[in-house]
Design a protein around this motif. Structure first.
Motif, PDB file in Angstrom:
ATOM      1  N   HIS A 104       0.817  -1.203   0.000  1.00  0.00           N
ATOM      2  CA  HIS A 104       0.000   0.000   0.000  1.00  0.00           C
ATOM      3  C   HIS A 104       0.859   1.265   0.000  1.00  0.00           C
ATOM      4  CE1 HIS A 104       0.408  -1.948   4.021  1.00  0.00           C
ATOM      5  NE2 HIS A 104       0.977  -0.801   4.295  1.00  0.00           N
ATOM      6  N   PRO A 105       0.299   2.375  -0.482  1.00  0.00           N
ATOM      7  CA  PRO A 105       1.003   3.664  -0.344  1.00  0.00           C
ATOM      8  C   PRO A 105       1.217   3.984   1.141  1.00  0.00           C
ATOM      9  CG  PRO A 105      -0.837   3.850  -1.870  1.00  0.00           C
ATOM     10  CD  PRO A 105      -0.971   2.522  -1.197  1.00  0.00           C
ATOM     11  N   LYS A 106       2.373   4.583   1.453  1.00  0.00           N
ATOM     12  CA  LYS A 106       2.727   4.830   2.852  1.00  0.00           C
ATOM     13  C   LYS A 106       3.142   6.285   3.072  1.00  0.00           C
ATOM     14  CE  LYS A 106       4.763   0.210   2.916  1.00  0.00           C
ATOM     15  NZ  LYS A 106       5.063   0.173   1.467  1.00  0.00           N
ATOM     16  N   LYS A 107       3.054   6.692   4.331  1.00  0.00           N
ATOM     17  CA  LYS A 107       3.577   7.979   4.772  1.00  0.00           C
ATOM     18  C   LYS A 107       4.306   7.767   6.096  1.00  0.00           C
ATOM     19  CE  LYS A 107       0.474  11.142   2.343  1.00  0.00           C
ATOM     20  NZ  LYS A 107      -0.353  12.372   2.439  1.00  0.00           N
ATOM     21  N   THR A 108       5.250   8.677   6.395  1.00  0.00           N
ATOM     22  CA  THR A 108       6.096   8.549   7.584  1.00  0.00           C
ATOM     23  C   THR A 108       6.154   9.874   8.336  1.00  0.00           C
ATOM     24  OG1 THR A 108       7.500   6.812   6.637  1.00  0.00           O
ATOM     25  CG2 THR A 108       8.465   8.146   8.391  1.00  0.00           C
ATOM     26  N   THR A 109       6.123   9.775   9.662  1.00  0.00           N
ATOM     27  CA  THR A 109       6.359  10.930  10.518  1.00  0.00           C
ATOM     28  C   THR A 109       7.423  10.579  11.548  1.00  0.00           C
ATOM     29  OG1 THR A 109       5.336  12.558  11.990  1.00  0.00           O
ATOM     30  CG2 THR A 109       4.493  10.322  12.115  1.00  0.00           C
ATOM     31  N   PHE A 110       8.193  11.572  11.989  1.00  0.00           N
ATOM     32  CA  PHE A 110       9.339  11.324  12.858  1.00  0.00           C
ATOM     33  C   PHE A 110       9.132  11.905  14.256  1.00  0.00           C
ATOM     34  CE2 PHE A 110      11.134  11.278   8.553  1.00  0.00           C
ATOM     35  CZ  PHE A 110      11.694  10.006   8.565  1.00  0.00           C
ATOM     36  N   PHE A 111       9.769  11.223  15.230  1.00  0.00           N
ATOM     37  CA  PHE A 111       9.767  11.649  16.621  1.00  0.00           C
ATOM     38  C   PHE A 111      11.176  11.456  17.169  1.00  0.00           C
ATOM     39  CE2 PHE A 111       5.578  10.147  15.395  1.00  0.00           C
ATOM     40  CZ  PHE A 111       4.813  11.279  15.650  1.00  0.00           C
ATOM     41  N   SER A 112      11.325  11.474  18.497  1.00  0.00           N
ATOM     42  CA  SER A 112      12.660  11.394  19.079  1.00  0.00           C
ATOM     43  C   SER A 112      12.974  10.050  19.712  1.00  0.00           C
ATOM     44  CB  SER A 112      12.846  12.498  20.131  1.00  0.00           C
ATOM     45  OG  SER A 112      12.687  13.772  19.546  1.00  0.00           O
ATOM     46  N   VAL A 288      -4.388   5.933   6.669  1.00  0.00           N
ATOM     47  CA  VAL A 288      -4.416   5.911   8.129  1.00  0.00           C
ATOM     48  C   VAL A 288      -3.558   7.047   8.686  1.00  0.00           C
ATOM     49  CG1 VAL A 288      -3.786   4.562  10.179  1.00  0.00           C
ATOM     50  CG2 VAL A 288      -4.873   3.438   8.220  1.00  0.00           C
ATOM     51  N   MET A 289      -2.367   7.217   8.132  1.00  0.00           N
ATOM     52  CA  MET A 289      -1.464   8.262   8.617  1.00  0.00           C
ATOM     53  C   MET A 289      -2.051   9.661   8.433  1.00  0.00           C
ATOM     54  SD  MET A 289       1.252   6.781   9.884  1.00  0.00           S
ATOM     55  CE  MET A 289       2.480   8.076   9.914  1.00  0.00           C
ATOM     56  N   ASP A 290      -2.891   9.828   7.415  1.00  0.00           N
ATOM     57  CA  ASP A 290      -3.487  11.129   7.146  1.00  0.00           C
ATOM     58  C   ASP A 290      -4.716  11.419   8.004  1.00  0.00           C
ATOM     59  OD1 ASP A 290      -1.811  12.395   5.362  1.00  0.00           O
ATOM     60  OD2 ASP A 290      -2.750  11.518   3.587  1.00  0.00           O
ATOM     61  N   ALA A 291      -5.106  10.483   8.858  1.00  0.00           N
ATOM     62  CA  ALA A 291      -6.324  10.671   9.649  1.00  0.00           C
ATOM     63  C   ALA A 291      -6.237  11.847  10.620  1.00  0.00           C
ATOM     64  CB  ALA A 291      -6.669   9.377  10.391  1.00  0.00           C
ATOM     65  N   PRO A 292      -5.193  11.958  11.456  1.00  0.00           N
ATOM     66  CA  PRO A 292      -5.153  13.077  12.404  1.00  0.00           C
ATOM     67  C   PRO A 292      -5.104  14.437  11.703  1.00  0.00           C
ATOM     68  CG  PRO A 292      -3.629  11.349  13.081  1.00  0.00           C
ATOM     69  CD  PRO A 292      -4.080  11.007  11.697  1.00  0.00           C
ATOM     70  N   ALA A 293      -5.720  15.428  12.337  1.00  0.00           N
ATOM     71  CA  ALA A 293      -5.741  16.784  11.782  1.00  0.00           C
ATOM     72  C   ALA A 293      -4.372  17.447  11.930  1.00  0.00           C
ATOM     73  CB  ALA A 293      -6.803  17.612  12.500  1.00  0.00           C
ATOM     74  N   PRO A 294      -4.071  18.460  11.101  1.00  0.00           N
ATOM     75  CA  PRO A 294      -2.808  19.184  11.233  1.00  0.00           C
ATOM     76  C   PRO A 294      -2.612  19.706  12.656  1.00  0.00           C
ATOM     77  CG  PRO A 294      -3.911  19.809   9.207  1.00  0.00           C
ATOM     78  CD  PRO A 294      -4.878  18.945   9.956  1.00  0.00           C
TER      79      PRO A 294
END
Length: 425
Positions: A104-112, A288-294
């Motif tokens: 599936h198409p994916k997206k990534t977000t980063f944390f510490s 799924v990754m796009d679900a939360p609002a900005p």
């Protein structure tokens, strides 16, 4: 301070200045490190089979990582990605989107930190599904934050005295054949959970380590992962793979989920992602990754430009130095040596793992009763000989091996000889 008293002096200062709740394994203080070796403040050398708890798959101070971070220091050190973004963050997300398994198409977000990645994976799952429940496994370790502790399946020392924890978190047994827990038992417990404690239509996610880390390096059988995928698909539950300890070549593949024929909806990563710099990530299905609002995701230091630069170098090193293949070779050599010792060490109950993510469990001879005392003796003997080892497991009766995948062959052979002597003493 005299050099031969340096460790004792620092130990006294540590006890006076820092709380006892920060448990420290080594009785010495590090002065410098290089690849698979480190030296303490008194000049003593150690071979590092702990790897900063699985952080150093590319070793201490890999030249490519050091060079990348130094170059980033000359450009800028911090803007907060949510305030002023930078291209390197986007480029690393693109690389992980390609590497993480799944069609599936994916997206990534980063944390510490790894705990932040887990917390945010749960946040994303809850937002995307509109549900609150989360199911984890006994023996799991998912961090020391409140949600991380709730998900973790080991009480001492991680949970004791810190409750109450967030609600709607449930545990089912992780398969442990040595201790009589089969895949069928785990699945039966899951179905009973749906009957007795929570409607599956209220469950947002099931989170699982493909190989348990702190829990004892138990490997999730393929049939368990297939059935979990079926359960998730049937009930609209998201499957989260916690690859914080298993990721980046440790199991002989880029990610442990590649050993399975199903893909997770979300994956958490940290530890060896950035070669010692604090960086974690959540990669998942784009919808799924796009679900939360900005504004719902992020953090002041999330995706630090220095850590991002280090991670790009780590991915380059892993590919160019063929560290995935090397994990399989070194892991095979270690497994062979451990199995050869079994006949001489009756406390060795089981050798298990994938690739270079191996462990040995110790039990009372002729039984499945955990033997943490013997385990600690082996660890201490190895330390006295200059080899750093880590224990794990709910009963503390497992030794895990987390050497850098870049370890020189000569140092690896030296470490195996020390290990053999420590077991047999």
């Amino acid at each position: 301070m005299k050099k031969d008293n340096a460790n004792a002096s620092l130990q006294a200062r540590k006890e006076a200045a820092t709380p006892r709740g920060v448990g420290v394994m080594a009785p010495f203080f590090v002065a410098r490190a290089e690849n698979s070796e480190l030296w303490d403040v008194e000049g003593r050398r150690f071979i590092d089979f702990a790897g900063g708890i699985a952080v150093l798959n590319t070793g201490h101070r890999h030249p490519r990582v050091v060079e990348a971070v130094r170059a980033q220091l000359d450009a800028f050190t911090h803007t907060a990605y949510q305030i002023v973004p930078y291209e390197s963050y986007v480029a690393l997300a693109e690389r992980l989107n390609q590497l993480v398994p799944g069609p599936h198409p994916k997206k990534t977000t980063f944390f510490s930190t790894g705990a932040e990645a887990v917390e945010n994976a749960v946040k994303i799952a809850r937002y995307a599904t509109g549900r609150g429940g989360v199911i984890a496994f006994t023996g799991a370790f998912h961090g020391r934050t409140m949600m991380g502790m709730a998900l973790t399946g080991k009480v001492v020392p991680y949970k004791t005295g810190f409750g109450p924890f967030p609600g709607e978190v449930f545990h089912v047994p992780f398969p442990m054949p040595l201790h009589g827990v089969r895949v069928e038992d785990s699945l039966k417990a899951l179905q009973y959970l749906f009957k007795a404690d929570i409607d599956p239509k209220r469950v947002a996610a099931i989170i699982i380590e493909p190989v348990q880390g702190e829990g004892g390096f138990y490997v999730a059988p393929p049939e368990l992962m297939r059935e979990l995928r079926k359960v998730c698909d049937e009930h609209g539950i998201l499957l989260i793979a916690d690859e914080i300890q298993t990721g980046f070549g440790r199991t002989g593949k880029w990610f442990a989920m590649e050993h399975h024929d199903v893909a997770p909806d979300l994956m958490t990563m940290a530890k060896s992602l950035a070669g010692g710099f604090p960086l974690s990530a959540v990669t998942g299905r784009a919808d799924v990754m796009d679900a939360p609002a900005p504004g719902g995701l992020g953090g002041t230091y999330a995706g630090s430009p220095m850590a991002i630069a280090a991670a790009h170098a780590v991915l380059d090193v892993m590919k160019e130095e063929k560290l995935v293949e090397r994990a399989n070779r070194l892991g095979g050599e270690l497994r062979e040596r451990l199995l050869a010792l079994k006949a001489r060490v009756p406390q060795m109950a089981e050798v298990r793992g994938l690739g270079a993510m191996l462990a040995v469990e110790f039990c009372k001879p002729g039984s499945d009763t955990p033997d943490p005392d013997f385990t600690q003796k082996v660890r201490a003997r190895a330390m006295d000989r200059g080899l750093m080892l880590l224990t794990c497991g709910v009963y503390g009766n497992v030794i895990r091996f987390l050497f850098p995948l870049t370890i020189p062959d000569a140092h690896f052979a030296e470490a195996l000889s020390i290990l053999e002597a420590s077991f047999a003493e």
